[in-house]
Design a protein around this motif. Structure first.
Motif, PDB file in Angstrom:
ATOM      1  N   ALA A 211       0.813  -1.213   0.000  1.00  0.00           N
ATOM      2  CA  ALA A 211       0.000   0.000   0.000  1.00  0.00           C
ATOM      3  C   ALA A 211       0.849   1.266   0.000  1.00  0.00           C
ATOM      4  CB  ALA A 211      -0.925   0.003   1.215  1.00  0.00           C
ATOM      5  N   LEU A 212       2.160   1.136   0.262  1.00  0.00           N
ATOM      6  CA  LEU A 212       3.059   2.292   0.317  1.00  0.00           C
ATOM      7  C   LEU A 212       4.279   2.023  -0.568  1.00  0.00           C
ATOM      8  CD1 LEU A 212       2.869   2.889   4.173  1.00  0.00           C
ATOM      9  CD2 LEU A 212       1.680   4.178   2.408  1.00  0.00           C
ATOM     10  N   PRO A 213       4.078   1.895  -1.862  1.00  0.00           N
ATOM     11  CA  PRO A 213       5.163   1.459  -2.754  1.00  0.00           C
ATOM     12  C   PRO A 213       6.260   2.497  -2.960  1.00  0.00           C
ATOM     13  CG  PRO A 213       3.237   2.069  -4.032  1.00  0.00           C
ATOM     14  CD  PRO A 213       2.813   2.094  -2.589  1.00  0.00           C
ATOM     15  N   ASN A 214       5.984   3.776  -2.652  1.00  0.00           N
ATOM     16  CA  ASN A 214       6.965   4.829  -2.899  1.00  0.00           C
ATOM     17  C   ASN A 214       7.666   5.310  -1.636  1.00  0.00           C
ATOM     18  OD1 ASN A 214       6.508   5.293  -5.854  1.00  0.00           O
ATOM     19  ND2 ASN A 214       4.439   5.702  -5.118  1.00  0.00           N
ATOM     20  N   LEU A 215       7.355   4.703  -0.507  1.00  0.00           N
ATOM     21  CA  LEU A 215       7.955   5.128   0.756  1.00  0.00           C
ATOM     22  C   LEU A 215       9.421   4.698   0.797  1.00  0.00           C
ATOM     23  CD1 LEU A 215       7.574   6.474   3.477  1.00  0.00           C
ATOM     24  CD2 LEU A 215       6.737   4.306   4.393  1.00  0.00           C
ATOM     25  N   ARG A 216      10.321   5.704   0.865  1.00  0.00           N
ATOM     26  CA  ARG A 216      11.752   5.429   0.793  1.00  0.00           C
ATOM     27  C   ARG A 216      12.500   5.796   2.075  1.00  0.00           C
ATOM     28  NH1 ARG A 216      14.082   4.378  -3.833  1.00  0.00           N
ATOM     29  NH2 ARG A 216      16.006   5.480  -3.261  1.00  0.00           N
ATOM     30  N   ASN A 217      11.928   6.648   2.893  1.00  0.00           N
ATOM     31  CA  ASN A 217      12.638   7.150   4.072  1.00  0.00           C
ATOM     32  C   ASN A 217      11.696   7.159   5.257  1.00  0.00           C
ATOM     33  OD1 ASN A 217      14.179   8.545   5.958  1.00  0.00           O
ATOM     34  ND2 ASN A 217      14.783  10.178   4.580  1.00  0.00           N
ATOM     35  N   VAL A 218      12.021   6.406   6.305  1.00  0.00           N
ATOM     36  CA  VAL A 218      11.210   6.353   7.527  1.00  0.00           C
ATOM     37  C   VAL A 218      12.097   6.698   8.712  1.00  0.00           C
ATOM     38  CG1 VAL A 218       9.883   4.871   9.084  1.00  0.00           C
ATOM     39  CG2 VAL A 218       9.589   4.651   6.605  1.00  0.00           C
ATOM     40  N   GLN A 219      11.620   7.653   9.541  1.00  0.00           N
ATOM     41  CA  GLN A 219      12.341   8.026  10.752  1.00  0.00           C
ATOM     42  C   GLN A 219      11.367   7.978  11.921  1.00  0.00           C
ATOM     43  OE1 GLN A 219      15.301  10.932  10.747  1.00  0.00           O
ATOM     44  NE2 GLN A 219      15.749  10.770   8.576  1.00  0.00           N
ATOM     45  N   GLN A 234       8.412  -5.238   4.857  1.00  0.00           N
ATOM     46  CA  GLN A 234       7.522  -5.398   3.707  1.00  0.00           C
ATOM     47  C   GLN A 234       7.565  -4.217   2.753  1.00  0.00           C
ATOM     48  OE1 GLN A 234       3.511  -7.112   4.771  1.00  0.00           O
ATOM     49  NE2 GLN A 234       4.188  -6.328   6.747  1.00  0.00           N
ATOM     50  N   LEU A 235       8.029  -3.057   3.222  1.00  0.00           N
ATOM     51  CA  LEU A 235       8.022  -1.857   2.383  1.00  0.00           C
ATOM     52  C   LEU A 235       8.951  -2.087   1.192  1.00  0.00           C
ATOM     53  CD1 LEU A 235       8.133   0.722   5.285  1.00  0.00           C
ATOM     54  CD2 LEU A 235       6.167   0.225   3.805  1.00  0.00           C
ATOM     55  N   PRO A 236       8.431  -2.146  -0.014  1.00  0.00           N
ATOM     56  CA  PRO A 236       9.201  -2.669  -1.147  1.00  0.00           C
ATOM     57  C   PRO A 236      10.346  -1.768  -1.609  1.00  0.00           C
ATOM     58  CG  PRO A 236       7.073  -1.856  -1.896  1.00  0.00           C
ATOM     59  CD  PRO A 236       7.032  -1.835  -0.402  1.00  0.00           C
ATOM     60  N   ASN A 237      10.266  -0.452  -1.339  1.00  0.00           N
ATOM     61  CA  ASN A 237      11.296   0.456  -1.834  1.00  0.00           C
ATOM     62  C   ASN A 237      11.924   1.299  -0.730  1.00  0.00           C
ATOM     63  OD1 ASN A 237      11.307   0.069  -4.821  1.00  0.00           O
ATOM     64  ND2 ASN A 237       9.140   0.543  -4.563  1.00  0.00           N
ATOM     65  N   LEU A 238      11.809   0.840   0.507  1.00  0.00           N
ATOM     66  CA  LEU A 238      12.404   1.570   1.622  1.00  0.00           C
ATOM     67  C   LEU A 238      13.920   1.611   1.463  1.00  0.00           C
ATOM     68  CD1 LEU A 238      11.773   2.996   4.313  1.00  0.00           C
ATOM     69  CD2 LEU A 238      12.193   0.817   5.461  1.00  0.00           C
ATOM     70  N   ASP A 239      14.476   2.840   1.448  1.00  0.00           N
ATOM     71  CA  ASP A 239      15.905   3.037   1.225  1.00  0.00           C
ATOM     72  C   ASP A 239      16.638   3.397   2.514  1.00  0.00           C
ATOM     73  OD1 ASP A 239      18.293   3.765  -0.598  1.00  0.00           O
ATOM     74  OD2 ASP A 239      17.952   5.612   0.518  1.00  0.00           O
ATOM     75  N   ARG A 240      15.981   4.139   3.400  1.00  0.00           N
ATOM     76  CA  ARG A 240      16.628   4.651   4.614  1.00  0.00           C
ATOM     77  C   ARG A 240      15.684   4.488   5.800  1.00  0.00           C
ATOM     78  NH1 ARG A 240      20.839   8.421   5.511  1.00  0.00           N
ATOM     79  NH2 ARG A 240      21.029   8.597   3.253  1.00  0.00           N
ATOM     80  N   LEU A 241      16.207   3.927   6.894  1.00  0.00           N
ATOM     81  CA  LEU A 241      15.408   3.714   8.095  1.00  0.00           C
ATOM     82  C   LEU A 241      16.212   4.128   9.314  1.00  0.00           C
ATOM     83  CD1 LEU A 241      12.962   2.568   9.667  1.00  0.00           C
ATOM     84  CD2 LEU A 241      14.043   0.315   9.521  1.00  0.00           C
ATOM     85  N   PRO A 280      14.046  -5.218   0.733  1.00  0.00           N
ATOM     86  CA  PRO A 280      14.776  -5.515  -0.508  1.00  0.00           C
ATOM     87  C   PRO A 280      15.606  -4.358  -1.047  1.00  0.00           C
ATOM     88  CG  PRO A 280      12.433  -5.214  -0.951  1.00  0.00           C
ATOM     89  CD  PRO A 280      12.582  -5.275   0.536  1.00  0.00           C
ATOM     90  N   GLU A 281      15.243  -3.097  -0.717  1.00  0.00           N
ATOM     91  CA  GLU A 281      15.952  -1.945  -1.260  1.00  0.00           C
ATOM     92  C   GLU A 281      16.641  -1.095  -0.187  1.00  0.00           C
ATOM     93  OE1 GLU A 281      16.316  -1.345  -4.477  1.00  0.00           O
ATOM     94  OE2 GLU A 281      15.115  -3.092  -5.035  1.00  0.00           O
ATOM     95  N   LEU A 282      16.695  -1.572   1.040  1.00  0.00           N
ATOM     96  CA  LEU A 282      17.245  -0.769   2.129  1.00  0.00           C
ATOM     97  C   LEU A 282      18.751  -0.574   1.954  1.00  0.00           C
ATOM     98  CD1 LEU A 282      16.278   0.586   4.795  1.00  0.00           C
ATOM     99  CD2 LEU A 282      17.172  -1.436   5.983  1.00  0.00           C
ATOM    100  N   ASN A 283      19.190   0.704   1.985  1.00  0.00           N
ATOM    101  CA  ASN A 283      20.607   1.039   1.873  1.00  0.00           C
ATOM    102  C   ASN A 283      21.205   1.522   3.186  1.00  0.00           C
ATOM    103  OD1 ASN A 283      21.853   1.133  -1.071  1.00  0.00           O
ATOM    104  ND2 ASN A 283      19.692   1.649  -1.250  1.00  0.00           N
ATOM    105  N   TYR A 284      20.411   2.221   4.009  1.00  0.00           N
ATOM    106  CA  TYR A 284      20.933   2.856   5.218  1.00  0.00           C
ATOM    107  C   TYR A 284      20.032   2.503   6.406  1.00  0.00           C
ATOM    108  CZ  TYR A 284      23.082   5.603   1.511  1.00  0.00           C
ATOM    109  OH  TYR A 284      23.759   5.981   0.382  1.00  0.00           O
TER     110      TYR A 284
END
Length: 486
Positions: A211-219, A234-241, A280-284
């Protein structure tokens, strides 16, 4: 354009003549002493940008603000504004709204969350004081999920210490959870921040990755009451957490790593019949100030974080070890920083790591078997006894202003460059001992060495081949010389 914020920080009121500038489009009074906005603000019908950020004396916004129909940007952050007129709903062109503080309800002429329903063009939104609303129906009417342009969303509660958060009544915690569950963002959301939240769990919609396919940054900051992290994997494109000050979390486990709620397999997210790892896309990834976190459970058989590049663990004093899954599956991990992990004893067996920094880890004893490593920084880790690696380093940095002697493990280090930061007493000892000294013997096999005090007022450099040794210390008198030649 008028920027009064940067020109006159002592400004306490807007000049009457200002509101006669009917064609004015940009007005910034940030960080001034403005106490109130005059009703005549209504005359600025062409205003597009209006910022009151940091006006610590400002507490009142007039209903006449509704006349600013062209307004796109409005900022009330870091002010005393606690009630915003209902007329805000007339500003239908607003795209950036910061510091919106909802009233408990909309029955007294002030805006609550339901006023946001008409603001369909929002791109950035910062909501503050969310604990004021305890009716989930009001939050539902805000209809955030329909705002298809919204990219950045910050959900902020009144700043309370961890003990104050924990002491909230169960009823208040439940209502806080219910309201947040109704503030589900749209699919367009790119950034999400949750600050000072005192619910017992994170919102359900964070478990719905599809439901949140564009969420890339969560703080997630300063949330003391929840004990279990949501299934963010589950967030498919999460890049930074970044998760900071989750006071009650003692264990990070399968619920965090889970990939798909519909699958019986708690790890794998299945798409079109193919197995997909969690994150799958987490970098940081950053864990900070997790004071009660003891265990990170990520076992063999739980593929996740295949693209993770940087991992920072800071002020997590009870964490005992790094998980097995990190060593097996984080195959892209290049940078690791561990700071303030008091119970951590070893860092080893991480094949892809290239740079590691360990700071203020009093019980760390061993760093070993990092086959791709090129740089190691050891800062105030006094009990490290072994640094063992099959591959020569490019650079090693050692910093400790309390050590009386250089550590013995330096004799086994193979590195091209060594940088040592120490106190004046140890530096003088090294210089005065010369080539035959016991301290000198610990580093003389290294190609290039620089030793200095913190401010570099005293320093010495050594090169193995061709041999050279320079310093600004006079070895016989312990005084700084006028040149760099000893």
């Amino acid at each position: 354009m008028i920027d009064l914020g940067s020109s006159d920080s002592n400004l306490s009121s807007l000049p009457d003549s200002l509101c006669d500038l009917v064609h004015l489009r940009y007005l910034d009074v940030s960080c001034t002493k403005v106490v109130k906005i005059p009703n005549s603000i209504r005359n600025l019908r062409n205003l597009v940008y209006f910022s009151c950020y940091g006006c610590e004396e400002l507490s009142h916004i007039p209903p006449s603000i509704s006349n600013l129909r062209e307004l796109r940007y409005l900022n009330f952050q870091s002010t005393k504004v606690e009630a915003i007129p209902m007329e805000l709903n007339n500003l239908e062109k607003l795209s950036h709204l910061f510091g919106f503080v909802p009233y408990k309800n909309s029955l007294e002429g002030f805006s609550s969350l339901d006023v946001l329903e008409s603001l369909s063009k929002l791109i950035e939104l910062v909501l503050e004081g969310l604990e004021r609303v305890d009716d989930r129906n009001i939050a539902e009417r805000a209809n955030l999920r329909s705002k298809n342009l919204l990219r950045d969303l910050s959900l902020v509660y009144t700043s309370l210490g961890s003990e104050e958060q924990l002491s909230q009544t169960d009823e208040k915690k439940i209502s806080t959870e219910d309201v947040l569950n109704e503030l589900c963002p749209p699919r367009s959301i790119n950034y999400l921040g949750i600050h000072n939240y005192f619910g017992r769990c994170l919102p359900n919609w964070l478990n719905l990755g599809a439901a949140l396919p564009n969420l890339r940054n969560v703080q997630i900051w300063d949330c003391a009451c929840f004990e279990v992290l949501a299934m963010l994997g589950q967030l498919p494109n999460l890049d930074r957490l970044k998760i900071k000050s989750a006071y009650s979390v003692k264990r990070v486990g399968e619920e965090f790593m889970q990939g798909d709620t519909k699958s019986r397999d708690p790890i794998v997210h299945t798409i079109s019949g193919s197995a997909r790892p969690a994150f799958p896309e987490l970098n940081y990834l950053i864990f900070e100030k997790m004071c009660n976190w003891k265990e990170w459970q990520w076992n063999k058989g739980q593929p996740a974080m295949p693209k993770l590049k940087e991992l920072i663990i800071k002020t997590c004093p009870q964490l005992r070890s790094l998980p097995e899954g990190l060593l097996l599956y984080a195959t892209s991990l290049e940078f690791l920083r561990i700071d303030g992990a008091d119970n951590l004893i070893t860092v080893e067996n991480i094949p892809p790591i290239k740079n590691i920094c360990v700071f203020n880890n009093p019980n760390l004893e061993r760093i070993s078997n990092l086959p791709s490593i090129s740089c190691i920084v050891i800062n105030h880790c006094p009990n490290v006894k072994a640094v063992m690696n099959p591959k020569p380093l490019q650079t090693m940095v050692l910093c400790d202003y309390e050590m009386e002697f250089l550590p013995d493990y330096l004799t086994t280090i193979i590195t091209h460059k060594l940088r040592i930061w120490c106190d004046e007493e140890l530096l003088l000892k090294i210089v005065n001992q010369g080539e035959s000294g016991s301290e000198w013997n610990k580093f003389k096999h290294i190609s290039k060495v620089k030793i200095a005090t913190g401010d570099e007022s005293l320093h010495a450099t050594y090169q193995k081949t061709p041999f050279s040794f320079t310093t600004n210390i006079n070895a016989s008198s312990d005084k700084v010389t006028s040149s760099d030649e000893a």
